[in-house]
Scaffold this motif. Structure first.
Motif, PDB file in Angstrom:
ATOM      1  N   MET A  33     -75.625 -31.353 -55.247  1.00 15.44           N
ATOM      2  CA  MET A  33     -76.375 -32.418 -56.061  1.00 15.44           C
ATOM      3  C   MET A  33     -75.727 -33.931 -55.644  1.00 15.44           C
ATOM      4  O   MET A  33     -74.563 -34.013 -55.509  1.00 15.44           O
ATOM      5  N   ALA A  34     -76.765 -34.657 -55.542  1.00 14.83           N
ATOM      6  CA  ALA A  34     -76.272 -36.074 -55.049  1.00 14.83           C
ATOM      7  C   ALA A  34     -76.450 -37.136 -56.210  1.00 14.83           C
ATOM      8  O   ALA A  34     -77.427 -36.895 -56.955  1.00 14.83           O
ATOM      9  N   THR A  35     -75.475 -37.678 -56.699  1.00 17.94           N
ATOM     10  CA  THR A  35     -75.286 -38.415 -57.989  1.00 17.94           C
ATOM     11  C   THR A  35     -75.182 -39.943 -57.553  1.00 17.94           C
ATOM     12  O   THR A  35     -74.726 -40.477 -56.652  1.00 17.94           O
ATOM     13  N   PHE A  36     -76.276 -40.839 -58.235  1.00 14.85           N
ATOM     14  CA  PHE A  36     -76.258 -42.226 -58.038  1.00 14.85           C
ATOM     15  C   PHE A  36     -75.907 -43.063 -59.395  1.00 14.85           C
ATOM     16  O   PHE A  36     -76.620 -42.490 -60.196  1.00 14.85           O
ATOM     17  N   GLN A  37     -74.980 -43.781 -59.379  1.00 11.20           N
ATOM     18  CA  GLN A  37     -74.542 -44.639 -60.393  1.00 11.20           C
ATOM     19  C   GLN A  37     -75.406 -45.844 -60.549  1.00 11.20           C
ATOM     20  O   GLN A  37     -75.178 -46.871 -59.734  1.00 11.20           O
ATOM     21  N   PRO A  38     -76.436 -46.009 -61.461  1.00 12.13           N
ATOM     22  CA  PRO A  38     -77.278 -47.313 -61.435  1.00 12.13           C
ATOM     23  C   PRO A  38     -76.483 -48.440 -62.092  1.00 12.13           C
ATOM     24  O   PRO A  38     -75.360 -47.985 -62.805  1.00 12.13           O
ATOM     25  N   GLU A  39     -76.874 -49.489 -61.870  1.00 10.98           N
ATOM     26  CA  GLU A  39     -76.192 -50.703 -62.734  1.00 10.98           C
ATOM     27  C   GLU A  39     -76.257 -50.410 -64.105  1.00 10.98           C
ATOM     28  O   GLU A  39     -75.266 -50.810 -64.753  1.00 10.98           O
ATOM     29  N   PHE A  40     -77.266 -49.967 -64.680  1.00 16.72           N
ATOM     30  CA  PHE A  40     -77.442 -49.861 -65.878  1.00 16.72           C
ATOM     31  C   PHE A  40     -77.928 -48.376 -66.501  1.00 16.72           C
ATOM     32  O   PHE A  40     -78.483 -47.562 -65.713  1.00 16.72           O
ATOM     33  N   GLY A  41     -77.291 -47.729 -67.621  1.00 17.20           N
ATOM     34  CA  GLY A  41     -77.846 -46.287 -67.770  1.00 17.20           C
ATOM     35  C   GLY A  41     -76.821 -45.257 -67.247  1.00 17.20           C
ATOM     36  O   GLY A  41     -75.914 -45.468 -66.693  1.00 17.20           O
TER      37      GLY A  41
END
Length: 94
Positions: free
Chosen positions: A1-9
């Motif tokens: 899995m590739a994980t991305f941390q958005p600015e919010f949420g």
């Protein structure tokens, strides 16, 4: 899995590939001498687990050979003076 941390949420995840693979993690009992042979196979023949190999499926040893690759180096936990439990993690390639 590739994980991305958005600015919010919460973090967003996605699959790295559209090809589905089966991962098998299991343990088996081996004599230390057999573990040494397995480790030599992993390190030398498979170039530290980079190359694929064929073997019987862990859940169907009577079936045809299948292609696998290690996800990690085999690990040994001693259980006696000359044998132990070996942990294996394999991916079955399509």
């Amino acid at each position: 899995m590739a994980t991305f941390q958005p600015e919010f949420g919460p973090p967003k995840e996605r699959r790295r590939s559209s090809i589905s693979v089966d991962v098998f993690k299991f343990q088996t009992t081996m004599w230390f001498a057999d573990y040494d042979v397995l480790l030599a196979f992993y390190r030398s023949d498979l170039k530290d687990g980079v190359l694929e190999f064929t073997r019987k499926h862990p859940r169907n040893i009577a079936g045809a050979d299948q292609t696998f690759v290690f996800t990690a180096e085999p690990e040994l936990s001693a259980r006696g003076p000359d044998y132990g439990t070996v942990s294996l993690s394999l991916i079955k390639l399509p």
